[in-house]
Design a protein around this motif. Structure first.
Motif, PDB file in Angstrom:
ATOM      1  N   GLU A  67       0.808  -1.218   0.000  1.00  0.00           N
ATOM      2  CA  GLU A  67       0.000   0.000   0.000  1.00  0.00           C
ATOM      3  C   GLU A  67       0.844   1.273   0.000  1.00  0.00           C
ATOM      4  OE1 GLU A  67      -2.382  -0.584   3.483  1.00  0.00           O
ATOM      5  OE2 GLU A  67      -3.580  -2.152   2.534  1.00  0.00           O
ATOM      6  N   SER A  68       2.093   1.181   0.448  1.00  0.00           N
ATOM      7  CA  SER A  68       2.876   2.397   0.639  1.00  0.00           C
ATOM      8  C   SER A  68       4.078   2.546  -0.292  1.00  0.00           C
ATOM      9  CB  SER A  68       3.367   2.474   2.088  1.00  0.00           C
ATOM     10  OG  SER A  68       4.133   1.339   2.420  1.00  0.00           O
ATOM     11  N   LEU A  69       4.537   1.470  -0.903  1.00  0.00           N
ATOM     12  CA  LEU A  69       5.817   1.498  -1.600  1.00  0.00           C
ATOM     13  C   LEU A  69       5.746   0.810  -2.946  1.00  0.00           C
ATOM     14  CD1 LEU A  69       8.988   1.982  -1.160  1.00  0.00           C
ATOM     15  CD2 LEU A  69       9.022  -0.396  -0.464  1.00  0.00           C
ATOM     16  N   ARG A  70       6.353   1.432  -3.945  1.00  0.00           N
ATOM     17  CA  ARG A  70       6.592   0.794  -5.236  1.00  0.00           C
ATOM     18  C   ARG A  70       8.007   1.161  -5.634  1.00  0.00           C
ATOM     19  NH1 ARG A  70       2.489  -1.214  -4.346  1.00  0.00           N
ATOM     20  NH2 ARG A  70       0.813  -1.836  -5.713  1.00  0.00           N
ATOM     21  N   GLY A  71       8.773   0.178  -6.069  1.00  0.00           N
ATOM     22  CA  GLY A  71      10.133   0.483  -6.450  1.00  0.00           C
ATOM     23  C   GLY A  71      10.769  -0.579  -7.321  1.00  0.00           C
ATOM     24  N   GLU A  72      11.822  -0.180  -7.957  1.00  0.00           N
ATOM     25  CA  GLU A  72      12.675  -1.068  -8.741  1.00  0.00           C
ATOM     26  C   GLU A  72      14.006  -1.154  -8.029  1.00  0.00           C
ATOM     27  OE1 GLU A  72      11.652  -2.685 -11.506  1.00  0.00           O
ATOM     28  OE2 GLU A  72       9.682  -1.752 -11.289  1.00  0.00           O
ATOM     29  N   LEU A  73      14.633  -2.309  -8.087  1.00  0.00           N
ATOM     30  CA  LEU A  73      15.899  -2.437  -7.385  1.00  0.00           C
ATOM     31  C   LEU A  73      17.009  -2.916  -8.297  1.00  0.00           C
ATOM     32  CD1 LEU A  73      16.519  -5.678  -6.621  1.00  0.00           C
ATOM     33  CD2 LEU A  73      14.642  -5.238  -5.073  1.00  0.00           C
ATOM     34  N   ILE A  74      18.230  -2.578  -7.876  1.00  0.00           N
ATOM     35  CA  ILE A  74      19.442  -3.008  -8.573  1.00  0.00           C
ATOM     36  C   ILE A  74      20.284  -3.760  -7.555  1.00  0.00           C
ATOM     37  CG2 ILE A  74      21.540  -2.261  -9.755  1.00  0.00           C
ATOM     38  CD1 ILE A  74      19.913   0.333 -10.476  1.00  0.00           C
ATOM     39  N   LEU A  75      20.428  -5.052  -7.758  1.00  0.00           N
ATOM     40  CA  LEU A  75      21.191  -5.901  -6.858  1.00  0.00           C
ATOM     41  C   LEU A  75      22.679  -5.599  -7.015  1.00  0.00           C
ATOM     42  CD1 LEU A  75      21.100  -8.235  -4.808  1.00  0.00           C
ATOM     43  CD2 LEU A  75      21.240  -9.801  -6.757  1.00  0.00           C
ATOM     44  N   GLU A  76      23.362  -5.408  -5.892  1.00  0.00           N
ATOM     45  CA  GLU A  76      24.784  -5.073  -5.930  1.00  0.00           C
ATOM     46  C   GLU A  76      25.681  -6.165  -5.365  1.00  0.00           C
ATOM     47  OE1 GLU A  76      25.030  -1.173  -4.115  1.00  0.00           O
ATOM     48  OE2 GLU A  76      24.771  -0.272  -6.089  1.00  0.00           O
ATOM     49  N   HIS A  77      25.285  -6.789  -4.259  1.00  0.00           N
ATOM     50  CA  HIS A  77      26.128  -7.804  -3.631  1.00  0.00           C
ATOM     51  C   HIS A  77      25.271  -8.887  -2.995  1.00  0.00           C
ATOM     52  CE1 HIS A  77      29.660  -5.202  -3.936  1.00  0.00           C
ATOM     53  NE2 HIS A  77      28.913  -4.230  -3.472  1.00  0.00           N
ATOM     54  N   VAL A  78      25.803 -10.109  -2.995  1.00  0.00           N
ATOM     55  CA  VAL A  78      25.166 -11.226  -2.305  1.00  0.00           C
ATOM     56  C   VAL A  78      26.240 -11.904  -1.462  1.00  0.00           C
ATOM     57  CG1 VAL A  78      23.953 -13.429  -2.563  1.00  0.00           C
ATOM     58  CG2 VAL A  78      23.549 -11.586  -4.218  1.00  0.00           C
ATOM     59  N   THR A  79      25.933 -12.111  -0.194  1.00  0.00           N
ATOM     60  CA  THR A  79      26.838 -12.776   0.732  1.00  0.00           C
ATOM     61  C   THR A  79      26.060 -13.895   1.404  1.00  0.00           C
ATOM     62  OG1 THR A  79      27.920 -10.662   1.149  1.00  0.00           O
ATOM     63  CG2 THR A  79      28.392 -12.435   2.694  1.00  0.00           C
ATOM     64  N   SER A  80      26.686 -15.075   1.558  1.00  0.00           N
ATOM     65  CA  SER A  80      25.930 -16.189   2.136  1.00  0.00           C
ATOM     66  C   SER A  80      26.808 -17.099   2.980  1.00  0.00           C
ATOM     67  CB  SER A  80      25.277 -17.005   1.025  1.00  0.00           C
ATOM     68  OG  SER A  80      26.246 -17.643   0.229  1.00  0.00           O
ATOM     69  N   ASN A  81      26.132 -17.840   3.850  1.00  0.00           N
ATOM     70  CA  ASN A  81      26.751 -18.944   4.575  1.00  0.00           C
ATOM     71  C   ASN A  81      25.787 -20.126   4.516  1.00  0.00           C
ATOM     72  OD1 ASN A  81      24.834 -18.647   6.668  1.00  0.00           O
ATOM     73  ND2 ASN A  81      26.188 -17.363   7.889  1.00  0.00           N
ATOM     74  N   GLU A  82      25.885 -21.068   5.415  1.00  0.00           N
ATOM     75  CA  GLU A  82      25.059 -22.270   5.310  1.00  0.00           C
ATOM     76  C   GLU A  82      23.586 -22.041   5.603  1.00  0.00           C
ATOM     77  OE1 GLU A  82      26.537 -25.770   7.152  1.00  0.00           O
ATOM     78  OE2 GLU A  82      28.363 -25.761   5.961  1.00  0.00           O
ATOM     79  N   THR A  83      23.226 -20.961   6.303  1.00  0.00           N
ATOM     80  CA  THR A  83      21.829 -20.759   6.683  1.00  0.00           C
ATOM     81  C   THR A  83      21.258 -19.390   6.311  1.00  0.00           C
ATOM     82  OG1 THR A  83      22.482 -19.974   8.878  1.00  0.00           O
ATOM     83  CG2 THR A  83      21.995 -22.330   8.651  1.00  0.00           C
ATOM     84  N   THR A  84      22.106 -18.425   5.955  1.00  0.00           N
ATOM     85  CA  THR A  84      21.650 -17.054   5.740  1.00  0.00           C
ATOM     86  C   THR A  84      22.254 -16.470   4.471  1.00  0.00           C
ATOM     87  OG1 THR A  84      21.478 -16.716   8.134  1.00  0.00           O
ATOM     88  CG2 THR A  84      21.553 -14.741   6.770  1.00  0.00           C
ATOM     89  N   VAL A  85      21.431 -15.707   3.755  1.00  0.00           N
ATOM     90  CA  VAL A  85      21.895 -15.003   2.564  1.00  0.00           C
ATOM     91  C   VAL A  85      21.519 -13.531   2.709  1.00  0.00           C
ATOM     92  CG1 VAL A  85      21.765 -14.828   0.042  1.00  0.00           C
ATOM     93  CG2 VAL A  85      21.613 -17.075   1.153  1.00  0.00           C
ATOM     94  N   VAL A  86      22.489 -12.650   2.461  1.00  0.00           N
ATOM     95  CA  VAL A  86      22.272 -11.210   2.537  1.00  0.00           C
ATOM     96  C   VAL A  86      22.354 -10.638   1.128  1.00  0.00           C
ATOM     97  CG1 VAL A  86      23.123  -9.013   3.446  1.00  0.00           C
ATOM     98  CG2 VAL A  86      23.254 -11.096   4.856  1.00  0.00           C
ATOM     99  N   PHE A  87      21.330  -9.876   0.767  1.00  0.00           N
ATOM    100  CA  PHE A  87      21.265  -9.202  -0.523  1.00  0.00           C
ATOM    101  C   PHE A  87      21.389  -7.704  -0.265  1.00  0.00           C
ATOM    102  CE2 PHE A  87      18.842 -13.089  -0.937  1.00  0.00           C
ATOM    103  CZ  PHE A  87      19.262 -13.595  -2.159  1.00  0.00           C
ATOM    104  N   GLU A  88      22.351  -7.060  -0.930  1.00  0.00           N
ATOM    105  CA  GLU A  88      22.510  -5.618  -0.846  1.00  0.00           C
ATOM    106  C   GLU A  88      22.085  -5.029  -2.184  1.00  0.00           C
ATOM    107  OE1 GLU A  88      26.363  -4.272   0.739  1.00  0.00           O
ATOM    108  OE2 GLU A  88      26.735  -6.411   1.119  1.00  0.00           O
ATOM    109  N   PHE A  89      21.218  -4.006  -2.124  1.00  0.00           N
ATOM    110  CA  PHE A  89      20.738  -3.414  -3.364  1.00  0.00           C
ATOM    111  C   PHE A  89      20.418  -1.940  -3.182  1.00  0.00           C
ATOM    112  CE2 PHE A  89      17.141  -5.416  -1.203  1.00  0.00           C
ATOM    113  CZ  PHE A  89      16.151  -4.446  -1.216  1.00  0.00           C
ATOM    114  N   ARG A  90      20.285  -1.270  -4.315  1.00  0.00           N
ATOM    115  CA  ARG A  90      19.777   0.095  -4.366  1.00  0.00           C
ATOM    116  C   ARG A  90      18.363   0.011  -4.917  1.00  0.00           C
ATOM    117  NH1 ARG A  90      22.260   2.964  -8.350  1.00  0.00           N
ATOM    118  NH2 ARG A  90      23.242   1.107  -9.162  1.00  0.00           N
ATOM    119  N   ASP A  91      17.470   0.840  -4.392  1.00  0.00           N
ATOM    120  CA  ASP A  91      16.142   0.890  -4.986  1.00  0.00           C
ATOM    121  C   ASP A  91      15.673   2.325  -5.100  1.00  0.00           C
ATOM    122  OD1 ASP A  91      15.669   1.198  -2.243  1.00  0.00           O
ATOM    123  OD2 ASP A  91      13.811   0.069  -2.275  1.00  0.00           O
ATOM    124  N   GLU A  92      14.796   2.519  -6.071  1.00  0.00           N
ATOM    125  CA  GLU A  92      14.192   3.819  -6.315  1.00  0.00           C
ATOM    126  C   GLU A  92      12.726   3.588  -6.594  1.00  0.00           C
ATOM    127  OE1 GLU A  92      16.039   6.296  -9.259  1.00  0.00           O
ATOM    128  OE2 GLU A  92      18.043   5.581  -8.747  1.00  0.00           O
TER     129      GLU A  92
END
Length: 129
Positions: A67-92
């Motif tokens: 209801e409050s947000l619409r955006g497009e994102l650009i993925l910049e980095h992905v970091t992971s281990n055996e149980t967790t994945v972190v996605f870093e991105f820019r969005d507008e």
């Protein structure tokens, strides 16, 4: 990379694709389908600041996002281990009808073929008017 790490990365990437679709369209059903019933999430500000438990609470949160947000994102980095994945991105996009730019990191905790946890961190790239 272990087989568990590979599975974690595969599941998280699939969830992230659904997350990206939800952010762009407001349609979160595919992402929500990937959540465990005991899913937990942490959000840094506003109405949903803090830690929340349960898939139904997540459904409320992502409805609020729809209801409050619409955006497009650009993925910049992905970091992971055996149980967790972190996605870093820019969005507008728009937030409550106002233009915005943002830098975001989201982490997905994976259990089997589902997402059991989500944490979001962000900082502004500055508003555009």
């Amino acid at each position: 990379m272990t087989q568990q790490s590979e599975n974690t990365l595969k599941v998280a990437h699939q969830a992230f694709e659904h997350f990206q679709h939800g952010l762009a369209t407001g349609q979160w059903n595919h992402f929500l389908d990937m959540l465990t019933e005991d899913f937990s999430f942490w959000f840094p500000i506003g109405k949903y600041h803090g830690l929340h438990q349960g898939k139904e609470k997540a459904r409320e949160f992502f409805q609020y996002i729809a209801e409050s947000l619409r955006g497009e994102l650009i993925l910049e980095h992905v970091t992971s281990n055996e149980t967790t994945v972190v996605f870093e991105f820019r969005d507008e996009g728009t937030l409550f009808g106002e233009l915005y730019k943002n830098r975001v990191a989201v982490s997905f905790d994976v259990r089997g073929d589902k997402i059991c946890g989500y944490r979001e961190y962000f900082g502004s790239d500055g508003k555009s008017n």
